[in-house]
Design a protein around this motif. Structure first.
Motif, PDB file in Angstrom:
ATOM      1  N   UNK A   1       0.913  -1.077   0.066  1.00 27.83           N
ATOM      2  CA  UNK A   1      -0.132   0.113   0.164  1.00 27.83           C
ATOM      3  C   UNK A   1       0.953   1.236   0.089  1.00 27.83           C
ATOM      4  N   UNK A   2       0.953   1.867  -1.197  1.00 29.94           N
ATOM      5  CA  UNK A   2       1.879   3.066  -1.233  1.00 29.94           C
ATOM      6  C   UNK A   2       3.334   2.512  -1.364  1.00 29.94           C
ATOM      7  N   UNK A   3       3.998   2.936  -0.518  1.00 33.56           N
ATOM      8  CA  UNK A   3       5.541   2.462  -0.445  1.00 33.56           C
ATOM      9  C   UNK A   3       5.753   1.548   0.511  1.00 33.56           C
ATOM     10  N   UNK A   4       4.590   0.883   1.459  1.00 34.67           N
ATOM     11  CA  UNK A   4       5.011   0.247   2.408  1.00 34.67           C
ATOM     12  C   UNK A   4       4.190  -1.248   2.432  1.00 34.67           C
ATOM     13  N   UNK A   5       4.605  -2.266   3.089  1.00 35.60           N
ATOM     14  CA  UNK A   5       4.342  -3.587   3.063  1.00 35.60           C
ATOM     15  C   UNK A   5       3.282  -3.795   4.286  1.00 35.60           C
ATOM     16  N   UNK A   6       2.244  -4.300   4.011  1.00 34.13           N
ATOM     17  CA  UNK A   6       1.159  -4.490   5.160  1.00 34.13           C
ATOM     18  C   UNK A   6       0.512  -5.919   4.996  1.00 34.13           C
ATOM     19  N   UNK A   7       0.516  -6.352   6.191  1.00 35.75           N
ATOM     20  CA  UNK A   7      -0.447  -7.914   6.127  1.00 35.75           C
ATOM     21  C   UNK A   7      -1.892  -7.464   6.778  1.00 35.75           C
ATOM     22  N   UNK A   8      -2.874  -7.928   6.147  1.00 39.47           N
ATOM     23  CA  UNK A   8      -4.304  -7.427   6.296  1.00 39.47           C
ATOM     24  C   UNK A   8      -4.985  -8.916   6.678  1.00 39.47           C
ATOM     25  N   UNK A   9      -5.529  -8.956   7.795  1.00 37.27           N
ATOM     26  CA  UNK A   9      -6.521 -10.124   8.106  1.00 37.27           C
ATOM     27  C   UNK A   9      -7.869  -9.631   8.276  1.00 37.27           C
ATOM     28  N   UNK A  10      -8.722  -9.901   7.517  1.00 40.56           N
ATOM     29  CA  UNK A  10     -10.395  -9.460   7.580  1.00 40.56           C
ATOM     30  C   UNK A  10     -10.931 -10.794   7.869  1.00 40.56           C
ATOM     31  N   UNK A  11     -11.934 -10.804   8.913  1.00 40.02           N
ATOM     32  CA  UNK A  11     -12.805 -11.815   9.153  1.00 40.02           C
ATOM     33  C   UNK A  11     -14.000 -11.994   8.419  1.00 40.02           C
ATOM     34  N   UNK A  12     -14.631 -13.086   8.256  1.00 39.19           N
ATOM     35  CA  UNK A  12     -16.072 -13.171   7.901  1.00 39.19           C
ATOM     36  C   UNK A  12     -16.792 -12.338   8.190  1.00 39.19           C
ATOM     37  N   UNK A  13     -17.850 -11.777   7.539  1.00 37.78           N
ATOM     38  CA  UNK A  13     -18.839 -10.935   8.083  1.00 37.78           C
ATOM     39  C   UNK A  13     -18.364  -9.586   8.213  1.00 37.78           C
ATOM     40  N   UNK A  14     -19.146  -8.829   8.825  1.00 30.33           N
ATOM     41  CA  UNK A  14     -18.642  -7.210   8.969  1.00 30.33           C
ATOM     42  C   UNK A  14     -17.968  -7.291  10.466  1.00 30.33           C
ATOM     43  N   UNK A  15     -16.444  -6.730  10.294  1.00 28.75           N
ATOM     44  CA  UNK A  15     -15.622  -6.840  11.377  1.00 28.75           C
ATOM     45  C   UNK A  15     -16.404  -5.799  12.433  1.00 28.75           C
ATOM     46  N   UNK A  16     -15.760  -6.085  13.584  1.00 29.20           N
ATOM     47  CA  UNK A  16     -16.436  -5.240  14.637  1.00 29.20           C
ATOM     48  C   UNK A  16     -15.534  -3.898  14.716  1.00 29.20           C
ATOM     49  N   UNK A  17     -14.386  -3.979  14.150  1.00 29.43           N
ATOM     50  CA  UNK A  17     -13.572  -2.888  14.209  1.00 29.43           C
ATOM     51  C   UNK A  17     -12.356  -3.174  13.255  1.00 29.43           C
ATOM     52  N   UNK A  18     -11.540  -2.052  13.327  1.00 22.86           N
ATOM     53  CA  UNK A  18     -10.055  -2.292  12.422  1.00 22.86           C
ATOM     54  C   UNK A  18      -8.873  -1.866  13.736  1.00 22.86           C
ATOM     55  N   UNK A  19      -8.140  -2.928  13.780  1.00 19.98           N
ATOM     56  CA  UNK A  19      -6.959  -2.753  14.746  1.00 19.98           C
ATOM     57  C   UNK A  19      -5.751  -2.531  13.661  1.00 19.98           C
ATOM     58  N   UNK A  20      -4.966  -1.316  13.896  1.00 19.84           N
ATOM     59  CA  UNK A  20      -3.938  -0.966  13.205  1.00 19.84           C
ATOM     60  C   UNK A  20      -2.712  -1.166  14.134  1.00 19.84           C
ATOM     61  N   UNK A  21      -1.846  -2.115  13.590  1.00 18.91           N
ATOM     62  CA  UNK A  21      -0.770  -2.593  14.397  1.00 18.91           C
ATOM     63  C   UNK A  21       0.573  -2.317  13.831  1.00 18.91           C
ATOM     64  N   UNK A  22       1.532  -1.585  14.721  1.00  9.43           N
ATOM     65  CA  UNK A  22       2.842  -1.147  14.193  1.00  9.43           C
ATOM     66  C   UNK A  22       3.555  -2.745  14.203  1.00  9.43           C
ATOM     67  N   UNK A  23       4.947  -2.502  13.334  1.00 14.52           N
ATOM     68  CA  UNK A  23       5.844  -3.592  13.354  1.00 14.52           C
ATOM     69  C   UNK A  23       5.202  -4.730  12.749  1.00 14.52           C
ATOM     70  N   UNK A  24       4.498  -4.642  11.574  1.00 15.85           N
ATOM     71  CA  UNK A  24       3.658  -5.654  10.952  1.00 15.85           C
ATOM     72  C   UNK A  24       4.402  -6.992  10.612  1.00 15.85           C
ATOM     73  N   UNK A  25       5.706  -6.943  10.612  1.00 15.30           N
ATOM     74  CA  UNK A  25       6.358  -8.091  10.328  1.00 15.30           C
ATOM     75  C   UNK A  25       6.317  -9.200  11.439  1.00 15.30           C
ATOM     76  N   UNK A  26       5.840  -8.630  12.567  1.00 13.52           N
ATOM     77  CA  UNK A  26       5.689  -9.523  13.750  1.00 13.52           C
ATOM     78  C   UNK A  26       4.173  -9.820  14.235  1.00 13.52           C
ATOM     79  N   UNK A  27       3.188  -9.588  13.387  1.00  7.85           N
ATOM     80  CA  UNK A  27       1.916  -9.786  13.835  1.00  7.85           C
ATOM     81  C   UNK A  27       1.440 -11.034  13.498  1.00  7.85           C
TER      82      UNK A  27
END
Length: 272
Positions: free
Chosen positions: A22-48
């Motif tokens: 996304x843009x100039x950065x790597x991200x790992x995205x997990x989206x559950x089935x259904x409508x998520x209850x929120x979005x949690x943005x986590x730093x240090x995505x290599x470790x998530x």
């Protein structure tokens, strides 16, 4: 590890994690089935999510942590995006420059002497990083989710400092911050005071903090007591606005943070 856009699975989770640019950065995205209850943005995505990219081959086990928390509450899990830091072999200290609370730092605020051999105030890019999160990455993941959901931020150590900073910078976006092993010694008591006073008035955001007693965390107690006292003096109410905990026999590592991540997510999702 050679990076490319792809999907991968983690144990015990049916939905894949998407690794994308996304843009100039790597991200790992997990989206559950259904409508998520929120979005949690986590730093240090290599470790998530992925132990192959994780620094110590330990992860936050974030998808399963979100699932455990949501099961307790009877809601759909939140989506989680792990935002990779910018450190590389050529730029080994980029993570620190990205996660520093830039507006609050000044040359009069002395950093930990153990960091003085590399930290250069002129290299700070914390504000640029926060803008990238808020204006590029969060909107893109929101498009993937397809509906508006509450947004929280999560980080550990320097990532915890960046999380508190984000609450003060953009309280209209981040309703909650989850901060593990807050690395107060980075600039000591002046940084504690600056970050706590940078937060908005009580009622705008919620803040969950947890430190351990082992490793780097062993030095955090006096700074955390100061932070807790300042929060109370500003009117932040324990349980409703803020939760501050010490986990005995817990250290400064992903395994320790993963243990209590379900509790932190549950606290965020449960309305006061």
């Amino acid at each position: 590890m050679r990076l490319k856009e792809h999907e991968f699975f983690v144990r015990g989770v049916r939905e894949p994690v998407r690794r994308l640019r996304i843009g100039e950065r790597w991200v790992d995205v997990w989206i559950p089935r259904g409508t998520p209850s929120g979005l949690l943005v986590a730093h240090d995505g290599q470790n998530i999510f992925d132990d192959r990219s994780a620094m110590h081959r330990q992860t936050w086990d974030a998808a399963r942590g979100a699932m455990r928390a949501s099961a307790r509450l009877g809601v759909t899990p939140p989506a989680v995006v792990g935002v990779w830091n910018g450190s590389t072999a050529q730029r080994p200290y980029q993570r620190g420059y990205e996660l520093v609370p830039q507006k609050l730092m000044s040359t009069a605020m002395q950093v930990d002497p153990r960091l003085a051999n590399w930290f250069d105030y002129s290299q700070m890019c914390g504000d640029e990083y926060q803008t990238e999160l808020a204006e590029v990455i969060v909107p893109r993941v929101a498009e993937m989710i397809g509906t508006e959901v509450p947004v929280a931020m999560m980080g550990s150590s320097m990532g915890a400092l960046a999380t508190l900073y984000a609450l003060g910078e953009r309280p209209e976006l981040y309703g909650c911050g989850i901060a593990f092993s807050v690395h107060w010694p980075f600039a000591g008591e002046p940084l504690v005071d600056a970050l706590i006073h940078h937060l908005p008035v009580p009622g705008k955001v919620r803040l969950w903090m947890q430190n351990g007693t082992g490793g780097l965390d062993a030095a955090y107690a006096p700074y955390q007591r100061r932070a807790d006292a300042l929060l109370a003096s500003r009117g932040y109410r324990v349980g409703r606005d803020v939760s501050s905990r010490v986990l005995r026999r817990s250290g400064h590592n992903e395994w320790s943070w993963a243990r209590r991540l379900p509790d932190a997510i549950e606290w965020w999702l449960r309305s006061p």
